[in-house]
Design an enzyme around this catalytic site. Structure first.
Site, PDB file in Angstrom:
ATOM      1  N   LYS A   1       0.171   4.277  -0.376  1.00  0.00           N
ATOM      2  CA  LYS A   1      -0.418   5.498   0.193  1.00  0.00           C
ATOM      3  C   LYS A   1      -0.144   6.684  -0.744  1.00  0.00           C
ATOM      4  O   LYS A   1      -0.164   6.513  -1.950  1.00  0.00           O
ATOM      5  CB  LYS A   1       0.099   5.719   1.613  1.00  0.00           C
ATOM      6  CG  LYS A   1      -0.050   4.445   2.467  1.00  0.00           C
ATOM      7  CD  LYS A   1       0.145   4.655   3.917  1.00  0.00           C
ATOM      8  CE  LYS A   1      -0.045   3.323   4.640  1.00  0.00           C
ATOM      9  NZ  LYS A   1      -0.004   3.456   6.084  1.00  0.00           N
TER      10      LYS A   1
ATOM     11  N   SER B   1       3.029  -1.999  10.287  1.00  0.00           N
ATOM     12  CA  SER B   1       4.476  -2.068  10.528  1.00  0.00           C
ATOM     13  C   SER B   1       5.056  -3.466  10.300  1.00  0.00           C
ATOM     14  O   SER B   1       6.020  -3.849  10.957  1.00  0.00           O
ATOM     15  CB  SER B   1       4.817  -1.545  11.933  1.00  0.00           C
ATOM     16  OG  SER B   1       4.390  -0.193  12.072  1.00  0.00           O
TER      17      SER B   1
ATOM     18  N   GLU C   1      -5.790  -4.807  10.479  1.00  0.00           N
ATOM     19  CA  GLU C   1      -4.773  -3.777  10.692  1.00  0.00           C
ATOM     20  C   GLU C   1      -5.076  -2.997  11.972  1.00  0.00           C
ATOM     21  O   GLU C   1      -5.862  -2.034  11.943  1.00  0.00           O
ATOM     22  CB  GLU C   1      -4.745  -2.808   9.512  1.00  0.00           C
ATOM     23  CG  GLU C   1      -4.361  -3.448   8.207  1.00  0.00           C
ATOM     24  CD  GLU C   1      -3.691  -2.446   7.267  1.00  0.00           C
ATOM     25  OE1 GLU C   1      -2.591  -2.723   6.809  1.00  0.00           O
ATOM     26  OE2 GLU C   1      -4.270  -1.369   7.040  1.00  0.00           O
TER      27      GLU C   1
ATOM     28  N   GLU D   1      -6.866   4.948   7.519  1.00  0.00           N
ATOM     29  CA  GLU D   1      -6.603   6.362   7.205  1.00  0.00           C
ATOM     30  C   GLU D   1      -7.793   6.983   6.488  1.00  0.00           C
ATOM     31  O   GLU D   1      -8.097   8.164   6.662  1.00  0.00           O
ATOM     32  CB  GLU D   1      -5.311   6.482   6.376  1.00  0.00           C
ATOM     33  CG  GLU D   1      -4.086   6.230   7.241  1.00  0.00           C
ATOM     34  CD  GLU D   1      -2.886   5.657   6.502  1.00  0.00           C
ATOM     35  OE1 GLU D   1      -2.849   5.712   5.258  1.00  0.00           O
ATOM     36  OE2 GLU D   1      -1.984   5.143   7.195  1.00  0.00           O
TER      37      GLU D   1
ATOM     38  N   ASN E   1       0.880  -1.171   0.000  1.00  0.00           N
ATOM     39  CA  ASN E   1       0.000   0.000   0.000  1.00  0.00           C
ATOM     40  C   ASN E   1       0.913   1.216   0.000  1.00  0.00           C
ATOM     41  O   ASN E   1       1.490   1.557   1.021  1.00  0.00           O
ATOM     42  CB  ASN E   1      -0.889  -0.028   1.262  1.00  0.00           C
ATOM     43  CG  ASN E   1      -1.699   1.251   1.422  1.00  0.00           C
ATOM     44  OD1 ASN E   1      -1.803   2.048   0.495  1.00  0.00           O
ATOM     45  ND2 ASN E   1      -2.277   1.441   2.606  1.00  0.00           N
TER      46      ASN E   1
END
Ligand code: PGA
Length: 255
Positions: free
Chosen positions: A15, A216, A170, A100, A13
């Protein structure tokens, strides 16, 4: 529990990172490093990078995904992109419900459900994100929250359509923080998600659903996380921007 019943999937990802030229360069660097992967390899990239990414990945084992999709087919939704538009430019996967998006862009469990159904109807594969905040974890709501988020997101999704859904557990407190869930916490969270799928679709179906861990995950901790019975892959943010690190994670998932 039989891990062989489900595909291992490592998805990046990106982002809000990389220009089209940078996307092309990174994919060219990654291609030889992941060529012999025994898991599925996906890169979810910003909308503007999609043409460069699909071109760079053509003929390789890297599949391209988007990072979000709107639930309407077309219309007055300034700034949004539809599932058919993504299909038209060669996108195969789409991330939905990333924390997010929920945190900064007001997305709710209901819109996550609408997006999921729209993406599946258009023939995209969905990477559906769920996860608890630190506060929810500390209050003891992790299991209930994961069950709730998973069930709402999948409302109206048939068992047949579920074959095109990957779920990414997540924990919000582990995303981009450098704090990773322990192997046991990841396994437990993924197990809660699998239980929620089992409650809605039956245990046999739940055993076939790929559930990733994200937050992470990196070249150092991937092997331990991926060794857990409920962890079928990873959704990788920061470490997917570095070809060497990403390929180590792909190799860990290929064992
Ligand atoms: P991270 O991001 O690997 O940088 O924590 C994961 C994600 O947001 O999907």
């Amino acid at each position: 529990m039989d891990k062989a019943k489900r595909a291992a999937v490592i998805a990046g990802n990106w982002k809000m990172n990389k220009t089209p030229a940078e996307a092309k360069a990174l994919i060219e660097e990654m291609k030889p490093l992941v060529a012999d992967a025994k898991c599925d390899v996906v890169l979810c990239v910003p909308y503007v990078d999609i043409p460069a990414a699909t071109e760079a990945a053509a003929g390789s084992n890297i599949k391209i995904g988007a990072e979000n999709v709107h639930f309407k087919a077309s219309g007055a939704y300034t700034g949004e992109v539809s599932a058919d538009m993504l299909k038209a430019v060669g996108v195969e996967y789409v991330i939905i419900g990333h924390s997010e998006r929920r945190q900064y862009f007001g997305e709710t469990d209901q819109t996550v459900n609408l997006r999921t159904k729209a993406a599946l109807d258009a023939g995209l594969k969905v990477i559906l994100c769920v996860g608890e905040t630190l506060e929810q974890r500390e209050l003891g709501y992790t299991e209930a929250l994961l069950e709730y988020q998973t069930k709402i997101a999948l409302t109206g999704v048939t068992a047949e359509q579920l074959k095109n859904v990957i779920i990414a557990y997540e924990p919000v407190w582990a995303i981009g923080t450098g704090v990773t869930a322990t192997d046991e916490q990841a396994d437990e969270g993924n197990g809660f998600v699998r239980n929620a799928v089992a409650a809605a679709y039956g245990a046999d179906v739940a055993e076939t659903v790929t559930i990733q861990y994200g937050g992470s995950m990196n070249a150092k901790n991937a092997e331990g996380l991926l060794s857990k019975v409920n962890v079928d892959g990873g959704l990788i943010g920061g470490a997917s921007l570095k070809a060497a690190d990403f390929s180590v994670i792909v190799k860990a998932a290929s064992k």
